[in-house]
Design an enzyme around this catalytic site. Structure first.
Site, PDB file in Angstrom:
ATOM      1  N   TYR A 129      -2.026  -0.559  11.062  1.00 12.42           N
ATOM      2  CA  TYR A 129      -2.140  -1.226   9.757  1.00 12.42           C
ATOM      3  C   TYR A 129      -0.935  -0.905   8.871  1.00 12.42           C
ATOM      4  O   TYR A 129      -0.251  -1.803   8.367  1.00 12.42           O
ATOM      5  CB  TYR A 129      -3.438  -0.797   9.044  1.00 12.42           C
ATOM      6  CG  TYR A 129      -3.415  -1.084   7.550  1.00 12.42           C
ATOM      7  CD1 TYR A 129      -3.457  -2.389   7.083  1.00 12.42           C
ATOM      8  CD2 TYR A 129      -3.310  -0.053   6.609  1.00 12.42           C
ATOM      9  CE1 TYR A 129      -3.411  -2.669   5.713  1.00 12.42           C
ATOM     10  CE2 TYR A 129      -3.270  -0.316   5.246  1.00 12.42           C
ATOM     11  CZ  TYR A 129      -3.319  -1.624   4.804  1.00 12.42           C
ATOM     12  OH  TYR A 129      -3.246  -1.896   3.453  1.00 12.42           O
ATOM     13  N   LYS A 159       2.096  -3.300   7.411  1.00 11.30           N
ATOM     14  CA  LYS A 159       2.380  -3.492   5.983  1.00 11.30           C
ATOM     15  C   LYS A 159       3.825  -3.072   5.675  1.00 11.30           C
ATOM     16  O   LYS A 159       4.516  -3.721   4.878  1.00 11.30           O
ATOM     17  CB  LYS A 159       1.408  -2.683   5.110  1.00 11.30           C
ATOM     18  CG  LYS A 159      -0.015  -3.186   5.094  1.00 11.30           C
ATOM     19  CD  LYS A 159      -0.192  -4.558   4.467  1.00 11.30           C
ATOM     20  CE  LYS A 159       0.019  -4.577   2.972  1.00 11.30           C
ATOM     21  NZ  LYS A 159      -0.308  -5.922   2.378  1.00 11.30           N
ATOM     22  N   THR A 180       0.814  -1.215   0.000  1.00  4.48           N
ATOM     23  CA  THR A 180       0.000   0.000   0.000  1.00  4.48           C
ATOM     24  C   THR A 180       0.853   1.273   0.000  1.00  4.48           C
ATOM     25  O   THR A 180       1.997   1.257   0.471  1.00  4.48           O
ATOM     26  CB  THR A 180      -0.894  -0.010   1.257  1.00  4.48           C
ATOM     27  OG1 THR A 180      -1.516   1.250   1.416  1.00  4.48           O
ATOM     28  CG2 THR A 180      -0.092  -0.285   2.533  1.00  4.48           C
ATOM     29  N   ASP A 181       0.245   2.364  -0.459  1.00  2.00           N
ATOM     30  CA  ASP A 181       0.943   3.660  -0.389  1.00  2.00           C
ATOM     31  C   ASP A 181       1.017   4.181   1.048  1.00  2.00           C
ATOM     32  O   ASP A 181       1.772   5.111   1.338  1.00  2.00           O
ATOM     33  CB  ASP A 181       0.262   4.705  -1.297  1.00  2.00           C
ATOM     34  CG  ASP A 181      -1.202   4.981  -0.961  1.00  2.00           C
ATOM     35  OD1 ASP A 181      -1.754   4.318  -0.054  1.00  2.00           O
ATOM     36  OD2 ASP A 181      -1.796   5.866  -1.613  1.00  2.00           O
ATOM     37  N   GLU A 182       0.199   3.587   1.963  1.00  2.00           N
ATOM     38  CA  GLU A 182       0.166   4.100   3.349  1.00  2.00           C
ATOM     39  C   GLU A 182       1.495   3.908   4.072  1.00  2.00           C
ATOM     40  O   GLU A 182       1.720   4.539   5.103  1.00  2.00           O
ATOM     41  CB  GLU A 182      -0.955   3.422   4.136  1.00  2.00           C
ATOM     42  CG  GLU A 182      -2.311   3.702   3.548  1.00  2.00           C
ATOM     43  CD  GLU A 182      -3.458   3.575   4.535  1.00  2.00           C
ATOM     44  OE1 GLU A 182      -3.229   3.458   5.741  1.00  2.00           O
ATOM     45  OE2 GLU A 182      -4.600   3.581   4.051  1.00  2.00           O
TER      46      GLU A 182
HETATM   47  P1  NAD Z   1      -9.571  -7.304   2.138  1.00  2.37           P
HETATM   48  O1  NAD Z   1      -9.570  -7.093   3.608  1.00  2.37           O
HETATM   49  O2  NAD Z   1     -10.816  -7.044   1.371  1.00  2.37           O
HETATM   50  O3  NAD Z   1      -9.133  -8.801   1.823  1.00  2.37           O
HETATM   51  C1  NAD Z   1      -8.114  -9.467   2.510  1.00  2.37           C
HETATM   52  C2  NAD Z   1      -8.319 -10.960   2.326  1.00  2.37           C
HETATM   53  O4  NAD Z   1      -7.255 -11.638   3.008  1.00  2.37           O
HETATM   54  C3  NAD Z   1      -9.637 -11.471   2.935  1.00  2.37           C
HETATM   55  O5  NAD Z   1     -10.282 -12.302   2.010  1.00  2.37           O
HETATM   56  C4  NAD Z   1      -9.200 -12.241   4.159  1.00  2.37           C
HETATM   57  O6  NAD Z   1     -10.043 -13.336   4.473  1.00  2.37           O
HETATM   58  C5  NAD Z   1      -7.814 -12.714   3.723  1.00  2.37           C
HETATM   59  N1  NAD Z   1      -6.931 -13.009   4.871  1.00  2.37           N
HETATM   60  C6  NAD Z   1      -6.769 -12.262   5.985  1.00  2.37           C
HETATM   61  N2  NAD Z   1      -5.884 -12.853   6.810  1.00  2.37           N
HETATM   62  C7  NAD Z   1      -5.460 -13.983   6.181  1.00  2.37           C
HETATM   63  C8  NAD Z   1      -4.529 -15.006   6.514  1.00  2.37           C
HETATM   64  N3  NAD Z   1      -3.868 -14.985   7.669  1.00  2.37           N
HETATM   65  N4  NAD Z   1      -4.337 -16.012   5.644  1.00  2.37           N
HETATM   66  C9  NAD Z   1      -5.030 -16.057   4.477  1.00  2.37           C
HETATM   67  N5  NAD Z   1      -5.934 -15.128   4.112  1.00  2.37           N
HETATM   68  C10 NAD Z   1      -6.141 -14.093   4.956  1.00  2.37           C
HETATM   69  O7  NAD Z   1      -8.370  -6.442   1.588  1.00  2.37           O
HETATM   70  P2  NAD Z   1      -8.163  -5.795   0.141  1.00  2.37           P
HETATM   71  O8  NAD Z   1      -8.673  -4.412   0.180  1.00  2.37           O
HETATM   72  O9  NAD Z   1      -8.632  -6.737  -0.894  1.00  2.37           O
HETATM   73  O10 NAD Z   1      -6.565  -5.701   0.109  1.00  2.37           O
HETATM   74  C11 NAD Z   1      -5.783  -6.771  -0.416  1.00  2.37           C
HETATM   75  C12 NAD Z   1      -4.326  -6.406  -0.290  1.00  2.37           C
HETATM   76  O11 NAD Z   1      -4.074  -5.204  -1.009  1.00  2.37           O
HETATM   77  C13 NAD Z   1      -3.884  -6.136   1.147  1.00  2.37           C
HETATM   78  O12 NAD Z   1      -2.591  -6.655   1.300  1.00  2.37           O
HETATM   79  C14 NAD Z   1      -3.878  -4.630   1.267  1.00  2.37           C
HETATM   80  O13 NAD Z   1      -2.918  -4.207   2.209  1.00  2.37           O
HETATM   81  C15 NAD Z   1      -3.480  -4.239  -0.142  1.00  2.37           C
HETATM   82  N6  NAD Z   1      -3.971  -2.939  -0.602  1.00  2.37           N
HETATM   83  C16 NAD Z   1      -5.288  -2.605  -0.494  1.00  2.37           C
HETATM   84  C17 NAD Z   1      -5.725  -1.379  -1.006  1.00  2.37           C
HETATM   85  C18 NAD Z   1      -7.173  -0.970  -0.931  1.00  2.37           C
HETATM   86  O14 NAD Z   1      -7.479   0.189  -1.252  1.00  2.37           O
HETATM   87  N7  NAD Z   1      -8.102  -1.828  -0.573  1.00  2.37           N
HETATM   88  C19 NAD Z   1      -4.813  -0.503  -1.595  1.00  2.37           C
HETATM   89  C20 NAD Z   1      -3.462  -0.871  -1.658  1.00  2.37           C
HETATM   90  C21 NAD Z   1      -3.061  -2.111  -1.179  1.00  2.37           C
HETATM   91  O1  DAU Z   2      -4.174   3.927   0.513  1.00  2.22           O
HETATM   92  C1  DAU Z   2      -4.392   2.548   0.402  1.00  2.22           C
HETATM   93  C2  DAU Z   2      -5.239   2.075   1.556  1.00  2.22           C
HETATM   94  O2  DAU Z   2      -6.563   2.521   1.306  1.00  2.22           O
HETATM   95  C3  DAU Z   2      -5.201   0.566   1.746  1.00  2.22           C
HETATM   96  O3  DAU Z   2      -3.897   0.167   2.075  1.00  2.22           O
HETATM   97  C4  DAU Z   2      -6.173   0.130   2.838  1.00  2.22           C
HETATM   98  O4  DAU Z   2      -6.196  -1.286   2.941  1.00  2.22           O
HETATM   99  C5  DAU Z   2      -7.541   0.644   2.477  1.00  2.22           C
HETATM  100  O5  DAU Z   2      -8.475   0.314   3.499  1.00  2.22           O
HETATM  101  C6  DAU Z   2      -7.532   2.150   2.256  1.00  2.22           C
HETATM  102  O6  DAU Z   2      -7.254   2.836   3.523  1.00  2.22           O
HETATM  103  P1  DAU Z   2      -8.021   4.168   3.932  1.00  2.22           P
HETATM  104  O7  DAU Z   2      -7.947   4.333   5.384  1.00  2.22           O
HETATM  105  O8  DAU Z   2      -7.557   5.311   3.083  1.00  2.22           O
HETATM  106  O9  DAU Z   2      -9.508   3.765   3.437  1.00  2.22           O
HETATM  107  P2  DAU Z   2     -10.932   4.006   4.119  1.00  2.22           P
HETATM  108  O10 DAU Z   2     -11.956   3.677   3.092  1.00  2.22           O
HETATM  109  O11 DAU Z   2     -11.038   3.358   5.444  1.00  2.22           O
HETATM  110  O12 DAU Z   2     -10.937   5.586   4.347  1.00  2.22           O
HETATM  111  C7  DAU Z   2     -10.784   6.473   3.244  1.00  2.22           C
HETATM  112  C8  DAU Z   2     -10.768   7.882   3.811  1.00  2.22           C
HETATM  113  O13 DAU Z   2     -12.079   8.184   4.303  1.00  2.22           O
HETATM  114  C9  DAU Z   2      -9.838   8.061   5.000  1.00  2.22           C
HETATM  115  O14 DAU Z   2      -9.274   9.360   4.959  1.00  2.22           O
HETATM  116  C10 DAU Z   2     -10.753   7.942   6.213  1.00  2.22           C
HETATM  117  C11 DAU Z   2     -12.065   8.488   5.697  1.00  2.22           C
HETATM  118  N1  DAU Z   2     -13.292   7.884   6.285  1.00  2.22           N
HETATM  119  C12 DAU Z   2     -13.371   6.527   6.326  1.00  2.22           C
HETATM  120  C13 DAU Z   2     -14.487   5.917   6.865  1.00  2.22           C
HETATM  121  C14 DAU Z   2     -14.600   4.408   6.923  1.00  2.22           C
HETATM  122  C15 DAU Z   2     -14.305   8.702   6.748  1.00  2.22           C
HETATM  123  O15 DAU Z   2     -14.227   9.944   6.678  1.00  2.22           O
HETATM  124  N2  DAU Z   2     -15.422   8.104   7.272  1.00  2.22           N
HETATM  125  C16 DAU Z   2     -15.544   6.739   7.372  1.00  2.22           C
HETATM  126  O16 DAU Z   2     -16.585   6.260   7.898  1.00  2.22           O
END
Ligand code: NAD
Ligand code: DAU
Length: 352
Positions: A159, A163, A133-135
């Site tokens: 988190y 990562k 992730t970019d975080e």
């Molecule tokens: P998600 O939470 O929707 O999915 C994660 C999946 O991993 C789930 O299906 C969960 O059951 C599985 N999991 C959790 N723990 C596990 C374990 N110990 N063994 C096997 N499976 C396990 O997350 P996502 O949003 O699909 O993100 C996927 C990946 O991409 C993550 O590594 C996250 O850090 C990264 N990522 C997410 C975003 C985003 O915006 N969602 C952006 C950048 C990177």
């Molecule tokens: O940047 C990549 C990341 O983006 C991934 O690594 C994470 O797995 C993914 O969950 C996401 O993280 P964020 O914290 O940015 O996503 P989230 O949707 O939780 O929140 C997006 C923005 O909105 C953040 O600034 C927090 C804000 N927010 C979120 C929720 C859930 C609110 O203002 N209200 C809310 O109820």
């Protein structure tokens, strides 16, 4: 040929696997622990696909990982498995440490052993792609340049720290043991199958249910949004063509303040599903307590990926967000099944 995809029942993992079979028929073994965020229903379109195998299990389970590797002999691994929600990591960091750090470590060790014992072309061509992730880069001020691959890591939340730790392990296993790894650091994804604890799906569903749309703090935090299918395309490209040992930033060049994202959702909903009482969805917006350690701004410089591998996102924020709203409107069954589970308990804890 087979690839192993971990976290395949989650949001991005399931989009990736579905997208993969739209492009080719190379076998996938999907591994997922099916935590609250994993939903097998996401992979249901592949129920009768002989080239897809699903295994329920943990990336931290040494025996299981070893037996999967030995049985299916994957040519590559893509690691999506993680605990992914920042707010949950603030309430309880332990699962994040266990899966994101210890789990990644275990996977790396089992894969190292498997790769070490391969010979010839399978050994030469093997790859471990770690999805991050970019975080990990921390927060930007409004005038800072976007994150590039050379930015120092400065994670703010449990988190992102977990990562960041996993990214360091990946790098170390390459430098020390020569394991052929690649890491991608992507910005915020959105699209189908996004679990409704995250901002975009949460607000779409709350809006439709007549509930409040919670904006943390002043709502001026900025995220860079990428439609999930564009992330999947980037990962496929990186898997086949990227340089081993490198990291690649992935982002949509779509910087938006949270409040503007929610306003955009509201106006699409006003058009596609107007409220019966004639009021606008934006009237449901409410400002709530800020997230502790809330990062102000993320922005991605994806020049390396664009210039080395020729990747460009297909969706603008406007086209992607419309597709996303349409998907949720036309998948009410998926939504109601998700909402009847663990999700409800989480919502109570976070917002009461
Ligand atoms: P998600 O939470 O929707 O999915 C994660 C999946 O991993 C789930 O299906 C969960 O059951 C599985 N999991 C959790 N723990 C596990 C374990 N110990 N063994 C096997 N499976 C396990 O997350 P996502 O949003 O699909 O993100 C996927 C990946 O991409 C993550 O590594 C996250 O850090 C990264 N990522 C997410 C975003 C985003 O915006 N969602 C952006 C950048 C990177
Ligand atoms: O940047 C990549 C990341 O983006 C991934 O690594 C994470 O797995 C993914 O969950 C996401 O993280 P964020 O914290 O940015 O996503 P989230 O949707 O939780 O929140 C997006 C923005 O909105 C953040 O600034 C927090 C804000 N927010 C979120 C929720 C859930 C609110 O203002 N209200 C809310 O109820």
């Amino acid at each position: 040929m087979t690839i192993l995809v971990t976290g395949a029942a989650g949001f991005i993992g399931s989009n990736f696997v579905l997208d993969w079979f739209e492009q080719n028929d190379e076998h996938i073994v999907s591994l997922d622990k099916l935590t609250y965020a994993g939903n097998l229903e996401n992979l249901q379109p592949l129920e009768n696909n002989e080239n897809h195998i699903f295994v329920r299990g943990d990336i931290a389970d040494e025996k299981l990982i070893t037996s999967i590797l030995n049985e299916y002999q994957p040519r590559a691994i893509i690691n999506f498995a993680a605990e992914s929600h920042v707010d949950r990591s603030i309430h309880g960091p332990k699962d994040f440490i266990t899966t994101n750090i210890v789990g990644t470590y275990t996977l790396l060790e089992m894969v190292r052993n498997y790769w070490y014992n391969l010979d010839g072309q399978p050994k030469k061509k093997f790859k471990f792609l770690h999805v991050s992730t970019d975080e990990v880069y921390g927060s930007l001020d409004s005038n800072d340049p976007p994150f590039s691959e050379t930015n120092a890591y400065a994670p703010s939340s449990p988190y992102s720290a977990s990562k960041a730790a996993s990214d360091h392990l990946i790098r170390a296993w390459h430098e020390t043991y020569g394991l052929p790894v690649i890491t991608t650091n992507c910005s915020n994804n959105y699209g189908p199958y996004h679990f409704p604890e995250k901002l975009i799906p949460l607000c779409i569903l709350n809006a439709l249910n007549g509930e409040l749309l919670p904006i943390y703090g002043d709502g001026l935090q900025v995220r860079d949004w990428l439609y999930v299918k564009d992330h999947c395309t980037a990962i496929r490209l990186v898997l086949e063509e990227a340089r081993i040992g490198e990291t690649y930033n992935i982002g949509g060049r779509n910087e938006k303040a949270n409040i503007d994202v929610v306003r955009a959702l509201c106006s699409i909903l006003d058009e596609l599903q107007p409220k019966k009482d004639g009021s606008k969805y934006a009237t449901q917006i409410t400002y709530v307590k800020d997230r502790p350690g809330h990062d102000k701004r993320y922005a991605i410089d994806a020049t390396k990926l664009e210039s080395e591998l020729g990747w460009m996102p297909q969706e603008t924020f406007e086209s992607g967000i419309r597709k996303t709203v349409e998907w949720y409107l036309s998948h009410q069954d998926w939504v109601s099944r998700v909402q009847s589970g663990e999700y409800q308990r989480w919502i109570d804890k976070q917002y009461q």
